[in-house]
Design a protein around this motif. Structure first.
Motif, mmCIF file in Angstrom:
data_model
loop_
_atom_site.group_PDB
_atom_site.id
_atom_site.type_symbol
_atom_site.label_atom_id
_atom_site.label_comp_id
_atom_site.label_asym_id
_atom_site.label_seq_id
_atom_site.Cartn_x
_atom_site.Cartn_y
_atom_site.Cartn_z
ATOM 1 N N ARG A 111 72.387 62.452 39.940
ATOM 2 C CA ARG A 111 71.457 63.306 39.199
ATOM 3 C C ARG A 111 70.071 63.361 39.832
ATOM 4 N N GLY A 112 69.681 62.300 40.529
ATOM 5 C CA GLY A 112 68.350 62.311 41.136
ATOM 6 C C GLY A 112 67.258 62.031 40.128
ATOM 7 N N ILE A 113 67.501 61.065 39.251
ATOM 8 C CA ILE A 113 66.513 60.765 38.204
ATOM 9 C C ILE A 113 65.179 60.366 38.821
ATOM 10 N N GLU A 114 65.231 59.666 39.937
ATOM 11 C CA GLU A 114 63.970 59.199 40.528
ATOM 12 C C GLU A 114 63.114 60.369 40.985
ATOM 13 N N GLU A 115 63.768 61.452 41.421
ATOM 14 C CA GLU A 115 62.992 62.636 41.792
ATOM 15 C C GLU A 115 62.392 63.269 40.547
ATOM 16 N N ILE A 116 63.145 63.233 39.471
ATOM 17 C CA ILE A 116 62.662 63.817 38.231
ATOM 18 C C ILE A 116 61.462 63.037 37.681
ATOM 19 N N MET A 117 61.375 61.768 38.035
ATOM 20 C CA MET A 117 60.262 60.948 37.538
ATOM 21 C C MET A 117 58.921 61.316 38.157
ATOM 22 N N LYS A 118 58.950 61.914 39.350
ATOM 23 C CA LYS A 118 57.708 62.158 40.077
ATOM 24 C C LYS A 118 56.781 63.077 39.295
ATOM 25 N N LYS A 119 55.494 62.789 39.427
ATOM 26 C CA LYS A 119 54.408 63.594 38.861
ATOM 27 C C LYS A 119 54.240 63.400 37.364
ATOM 28 N N ARG A 120 55.086 62.604 36.758
ATOM 29 C CA ARG A 120 54.965 62.425 35.310
ATOM 30 C C ARG A 120 53.970 61.335 34.991
ATOM 31 N N ASP A 121 53.489 61.376 33.746
ATOM 32 C CA ASP A 121 52.652 60.301 33.248
ATOM 33 C C ASP A 121 53.482 59.010 33.227
ATOM 34 N N PRO A 122 52.935 57.932 33.727
ATOM 35 C CA PRO A 122 53.711 56.686 33.747
ATOM 36 C C PRO A 122 54.179 56.247 32.362
ATOM 37 N N ARG A 123 53.435 56.612 31.317
ATOM 38 C CA ARG A 123 53.833 56.164 29.983
ATOM 39 C C ARG A 123 55.147 56.788 29.535
ATOM 40 N N ASP A 124 55.553 57.851 30.202
ATOM 41 C CA ASP A 124 56.843 58.464 29.872
ATOM 42 C C ASP A 124 58.024 57.750 30.530
ATOM 43 N N ALA A 125 57.725 56.809 31.403
ATOM 44 C CA ALA A 125 58.818 56.206 32.169
ATOM 45 C C ALA A 125 59.907 55.603 31.284
#
Lengths: 454, 748
Positions: B41-55
């Motif tokens: 799925r590429g979740i790590e790519e989807i994580m980019k640019k997001r607010d860290p609190r959403d992790a």
């Protein structure tokens, strides 16, 4: 799940428990009549149910297990033990018998008999409970508002997570269901395929998810094994090709397709901004392929098990899908907490109980709008049905739950637990991005059309 | 002559996994194996640019069976990047910004409830159908059981004659050899196992219910934050009565339905119900107690009276109940002695009795790794300690040396900096032989890469000591419940120290320091393999350390089918070597024991909760007028969060900001996850010491298969690892460049 009770089994059980259930002979006769009436909503043979997984995380299936356990084998699992132990068990000897009671020396474990109401909820339905008062739904039963379900049952024929066999054994079984028909398809997880930003990547993208090998093993050397399913390519089969075979080639057998979870309903997290695989919802994939099988979306991350069961049960009774809302979801379940309003109306932190956006930090009391809560834009029954309800019906918690608070609507604002986290709106198509790439940005929230910005 | 035997899909796991083996016609043994993760799925790519609190919200979605572990790891990860400390920093003492005690307790409770749910669903609904065929009972929903393999593979009834030397369950004999028992035999217990399967559905559901009390909902916890969790556990009650959440937690965990502690006695032994004497309809009641199944092994009734014979004499199947009953204590063979059954631990022992060869089948790399889990208070170690065990040498610490002088400068726990990932056999492009730590992860998705066969990468950990008998260098390591016990010197241990039955009994009382202690000492501990499961009478169901695989059809082991088959092979030594403690049944047994210990410890953590304290660090400190928790988000930082998912060591790594890209200031610039299943299913790579299979591939090589068309032996091995494939995630290059593809049509 094979929810079937044969008529004989059920009557045996009722007869055995008649005294405890308070059933009179008259009641039993009426029961027999009702059960003798064929289920008009369901032609024979009963459709099978296939549950496929795409780019999924299995939460939808685990969530379903949080409900299915109550009706496995045609019995509520408490009833299962009951039936095994009753003096007139439908099971053949020499299985040991033990008396059933209510916490007496005869039944030291104290199995309660009113659990049978939940069996009736999903297996027997309103028609029977109308005759047998003891089988009527408890107040607040999740079955409230559902259509009658006289003799309905489903047979879950194919689900990778729990099937006994593996490999070719299950591929042949899938073929027999798909090409034999009729069946209902459930899908959790998104489908990787052509992405809007670059359609030339379709072939590559579809390799992000393989579901089976179409090979008669063992083989030697590699690539020489015969195909199992002639209508599919040899070797590894992508989810996309498998769906084409199921819903296009064999579309006549596919009565309905139910997208369980936000990923298959709207793309969800695999399709969120940054997604590299062209992850797509079932509806969008069908549109891309020209597949006409009707789709019902049951979003949620994951959905409550009751939501997932509802459209399947509805179809079996009515041979039709339930009425859907603008987002393709069953209206009866997702029309909003009360009269089509978003969550706020039933939320224990609702603004009119205090100031809007009262909570400044996570863990504070009061409205979580200032922390990015998506409640104003989310329509469903989470504040009422809540999550992970205990076996005795005690409401436990939900994402925004706040202990000790009632909601102005009169509904219970929370179960006995609390969470106090902003709603992430996981049943809406915008999950998870919501135009802002964060749950917590209130500035972005204010730009979304809805409760605060009509 | 060789054959390819492949299972695609593997069922009764989480996610998409294919297993391909090469089998020799002559020896009937597998000679090679490939584990293929086939969904991405590429979740790590989807994580980019997001607010860290959403992790914690996004990173739970890799897995719906163990989301809590990801939530905990992510919460610790961004907490680390934000400057919060819990047990991460215990070596240096308390830090001014500490996660509140309630916060770490709630994280422990959530994670522990997830363990219980996951382990129960694993044994009953993912593993059990490898050993018992319940199709014929009509008790199991069709889709949960069929289709299935040859009936003769499965356990059926009891041997009433005792000719097998034990009150064991028989496996139907494939050839009708002498001394075997025909099927069906007296007292078919298949229905018992079917009912356990169904009962387990309820108890795993109940584990999610109490989990939701802390987590909002399950699956997918609502309320992780960088500083632990959002909620208070419960409001203190003004009347002094137990709040509803306390009552419900007790009821589900140990007290039974309709909890009312003051007037509740155990329905079967008449003693007061406590967490050590749980109601049968509670989670702990269903799990059972280690001492109870020992008593069964040793033929001792629940009242403690020995009933003769090393294994208690033959069963009387006509008296076999579901619930525990009290034996008559007479000690006479053939009387109605009844063990405490209907419990999880009993069922695991039953499986071990019928299929004892699986202590030798499916042995892996014989190296185990644990990051540790269940945070201790500030200044204290985690309840499950960090460590690694190589060839049963348990190394809790490794030496750090000054690279210039070579002087030893300290002892540190297992260090995540010693782990790398490689992609040589994975569908990602990178320099051949490249090893990357997770903070330098950089790969490019390529499903057409030549020679690759999996979406899983190959994590490898650096073994620094040659004293283990394993080479020095980056090696594959196994993770999971067995590995946690091995790494903590708790499964196969020095007889004079920590693993003998007396100590295991002591833990039953709930002493938190007794089972998974924190830091023990500064020295490597050499483990002398000893069977920790031997009961008082000296005859155990588990093999002795180093025991050779010989004749499985006699003695206390009664498996006819496979025993005959194994005996008939060219030479018994061609399949796995002497007992090493990491076979199929070892993994299953360790998981079952862990279920008990974790479930019991839930009560300990729960009782420490303070109803008046917040659980969230950001509320605990005043950041000044007009400032709030947004102030916590650093512009540039990095962090790591380590924990143990039910399936094994789990790590999350984050980088916030990128000085070359101003837009990423305060946003996630890199996020990587190494899941336990990545360790387990990792494909074969050469990390400098020659080609090395990952643990699961290694465990599949050298397996004798009876029917190539029905390779149930492979399924049993795979399932013992409890693989969870959706967790497999990967780093992507940030550039969205087009891949120059060779369009390859699927073969055929």
């Amino acid at each position: 799940m094979n929810l079937r009770i044969t008529r004989r089994q059920f009557l045996q059980y009722c007869t055995a428990s008649a005294a405890a259930l308070g059933l009179s002979q008259t009641d039993l006769l009426k029961l027999e009549e009702v059960l003798a009436t064929p289920n008009t909503g369901c032609s024979s043979p009963t459709p099978s149910v296939i549950w496929l997984s795409g780019q999924a995380c299995t939460a939808c299936q685990i969530s379903m297990l949080n409900r299915v356990a109550m009706v496995t084998g045609g019995y509520y699992d408490g009833d299962m033990i009951d039936a095994l132990y009753s003096t007139a068990s439908p099971l053949p000897p020499p299985y040991p018998q033990a008396p059933v009671g209510t916490g007496t020396p005869a039944d030291p474990v104290g199995l309660e008999l009113d659990v049978v109401k939940d069996v009736a909820d999903l297996v027997v339905g309103d028609a029977v409970s109308a005759v047998v008062p003891q089988l009527q739904p408890s107040p607040g039963s999740p079955r409230a508002g559902w259509a009658p379900f006289p003799n309905g049952y489903i047979t879950l024929e194919w689900i990778s997570t729990t099937m006994a066999g593996a490999g070719e054994l299950t591929v042949r079984h899938l073929q027999s269901i798909v090409e034999g028909g009729p069946f209902i398809l459930l899908l959790d997880g998104s489908i990787p395929t052509a992405s809007p930003s670059d359609p030339t990547l379709q072939t590559r993208n579809e390799k992000a998810c393989f579901v089976l090998d179409n090979v008669d093993y063992p083989e030697w050397p590699a690539g020489t094994g015969a195909k199992v399913i002639s209508a599919l390519n040899a070797g590894p089969v992508t989810l996309a090709n498998c769906l084409r075979w199921i819903c296009d080639t064999n579309g006549a057998n596919c009565l309905a397709a139910i997208a369980t979870g936000t990923c298959s309903s709207y793309g969800g997290i695999p399709a969120a901004q940054g997604s590299p695989t062209g992850a797509t919802s079932m509806e969008a994939f069908f549109a891309q392929e020209g597949i006409t099988t009707p789709v019902v979306n049951v979003p949620g991350c994951p959905p409550h098990p009751d939501w997932m069961v509802y459209p399947v049960a509805y179809y079996l009774i009515h041979s039709a899908l339930p009425e859907l809302d603008q987002w393709g979801r069953p209206k009866a379940v997702f029309s909003g907490s009360s009269d089509g309003e978003p969550f706020c109306y039933d939320c224990p932190n609702k603004p009119t109980q205090g100031t809007p956006d009262a909570a400044q930090e996570l863990g504070d009391s009061g409205c979580l709008g200032g922390l990015g809560c998506k409640g104003p834009y989310t329509f469903g029954d989470c504040p009422v049905r809540q999550k992970n309800t205990a076996d005795d019906g005690t409401l436990m918690n939900w994402c925004v739950g706040a202990q000790g608070s009632g909601a102005p609507s009169g509904h219970v604002g929370s179960g006995i637990g609390e969470s106090r986290h902003p709603c992430q709106g996981c049943i809406q198509p915008d999950f998870p991005d919501w135009s802002g790439l964060t749950t917590f940005d209130q500035k972005t929230n204010r730009k979304i059309k809805g409760f605060y910005n009509p | 002559m060789a054959k390819i035997v492949k299972l695609a899909p593997i069922d009764r796991i989480e996610g998409h996994l294919d297993i391909e083996t090469v089998v020799s016609d002559a020896t009937k043994l597998t000679t090679d194996a490939k584990c293929q993760a086939v969904m991405f799925r590429g979740i790590e790519e989807i994580m980019k640019k997001r607010d860290p609190r959403d992790a914690p919200i996004i990173t739970q979605r890799p897995c719906g069976v163990c989301p809590t572990s990801h939530g905990v790891a992510s919460s610790k990860n961004i907490g680390d990047a934000f400057g919060f400390r819990c047990d991460n920093d215990f070596v240096n003492g308390p830090d001014p910004i500490d996660v509140p005690n309630n916060g770490r307790l709630l994280r422990n409770l959530a994670l522990g409830c997830n363990y219980v749910m996951s382990h129960l669903v694993h044994f009953y609904h993912l593993v059990a159908l490898d050993y018992v065929n319940v199709n014929s009972t009509g008790l199991i929903p069709k889709g949960f059981a069929c289709p299935n393999y040859d009936d003769r593979f499965y356990a059926r009834g009891i041997d009433p004659t005792g000719s097998l030397g034990a009150p064991a369950y028989t496996v139907n004999n494939i050839g009708g050899a002498a001394g075997t028992v025909p099927s069906p035999v007296v007292g078919d217990l298949t229905a018992y196992f079917a009912s356990q399967y169904v009962r387990a559905l309820k108890f795993r559901r109940m584990a999610h219910q109490i989990h939701a009390l802390f987590a909002g909902k399950m699956p997918h916890v609502s309320n992780f934050t960088p500083g632990a969790m959002t909620n208070k556990p419960y409001d203190s009650s003004p009347t002094g009565a137990d709040p509803a959440v306390v009552q419900k937690f007790r009821e589900i965990l140990y007290a039974g339905p309709g909890y009312a502690l003051s007037d509740r006695t155990h329905p079967l032994n008449g003693q007061p119900i406590t967490v050590s004497n749980p109601h049968p309809e509670s989670i702990l009641g269903f799990i059972g107690k280690p001492t109870d199944f020992w008593n069964w092994v040793n033929g001792v009734s629940v009242t403690g009276t020995p009933l003769g014979g090393p294994l208690g004499g033959p069963f009387d199947p006509a008296a076999l109940p579901l619930w525990a009953q009290v034996g008559d204590g007479s000690g006479t063979a053939g009387t109605n002695w009844q063990p405490y059954i209907g419990t999880h631990l009993f069922d695991v022992v039953a499986a071990a009795h019928v299929f004892p060869e699986y202590f030798w089948i499916g042995t892996g790399v014989n190296r185990h790794l644990a990051w540790g889990a269940f945070e201790g208070a500030v200044g204290d170690a985690p309840w499950i300690g960090t460590g690694h065990a190589d060839n049963r040498l348990c190394t809790r610490f490794r030496t750090h040396v000054n690279p210039t002088t070579g002087a030893v400068i300290g002892w540190y726990p297992v260090d995540h900096l010693d782990s790398v990932e490689m992609v040589d056999s994975s569908w990602y492009d990178d320099t051949a032989g490249k090893k990357r730590h997770m903070w330098q992860g950089k790969t490019k998705w390529n499903p057409d890469k030549a020679g690759a066969y999996s979406y899983a990468k190959s994590p490898r950990y650096y073994n620094a000591s040659s004293g283990t008998g394993h080479p020095v260098g980056h090696l594959p390591y196994e993770v999971g419940p067995l590995s946690r016990m091995m790494a903590n010197a708790k499964y196969v241990v020095d007889d004079g120290g920590l693993g003998n039955p007396v100590v295991l009994n002591a833990v039953v009382s709930g002493d938190r320091t007794g089972y998974y202690p924190g830091i023990l000492s500064d020295v490597d501990q050499t483990l002398v393999p000893t069977n920790p499961w031997i009961g008082g009478s000296g005859v155990g169901i588990f093999p002795s350390a180093g025991q050779a695989p010989t004749d499985f059809t006699a003695g206390p082991y009664g498996s006819i089918l496979y025993g005959n088959y194994l005996n008939a092979l060219a030479s018994p030594a061609v399949y796995k070597s002497n007992y090493t403690g990491d076979g199929v049944l070892d993994r299953i047994a360790a998981r079952a024991l862990e279920t008990y210990y974790v479930a019991k410890h839930l009560w300990y953590w729960f009782n420490q909760l303070d109803p008046n304290e917040t659980s969230n660090v950001t509320r605990r400190y005043n950041w000044g007028e007009g400032k709030g928790w947004k102030e916590f988000v650093p512009k540039y930082s990095k962090g790591v969060g380590l924990t143990e998912a039910p399936r094994g060591a789990l790590g999350h790594w984050i980088k916030i900001g990128n000085r070359k890209k101003k837009k990423l200031k305060g946003k996630i610039s890199k996020y990587q996850i190494i899941t336990p299943t990545a360790w387990l299913v990792s494909p074969k790579v050469d990390a400098g010491l020659g080609d090395a299979h990952g643990p699961m591939e290694e465990s599949l090589v050298g397996t004798p298969l009876q029917i190539f068309d029905e390779p149930i032996e492979l399924l049993r091995i795979v399932h013992s690892f409890d693989p969870c494939l959706a967790c497999t995630v990967h780093v992507m290059t940030p550039k969205k460049e087009k891949v120059a593809e060779a369009i390859v049509e699927p073969a055929g």
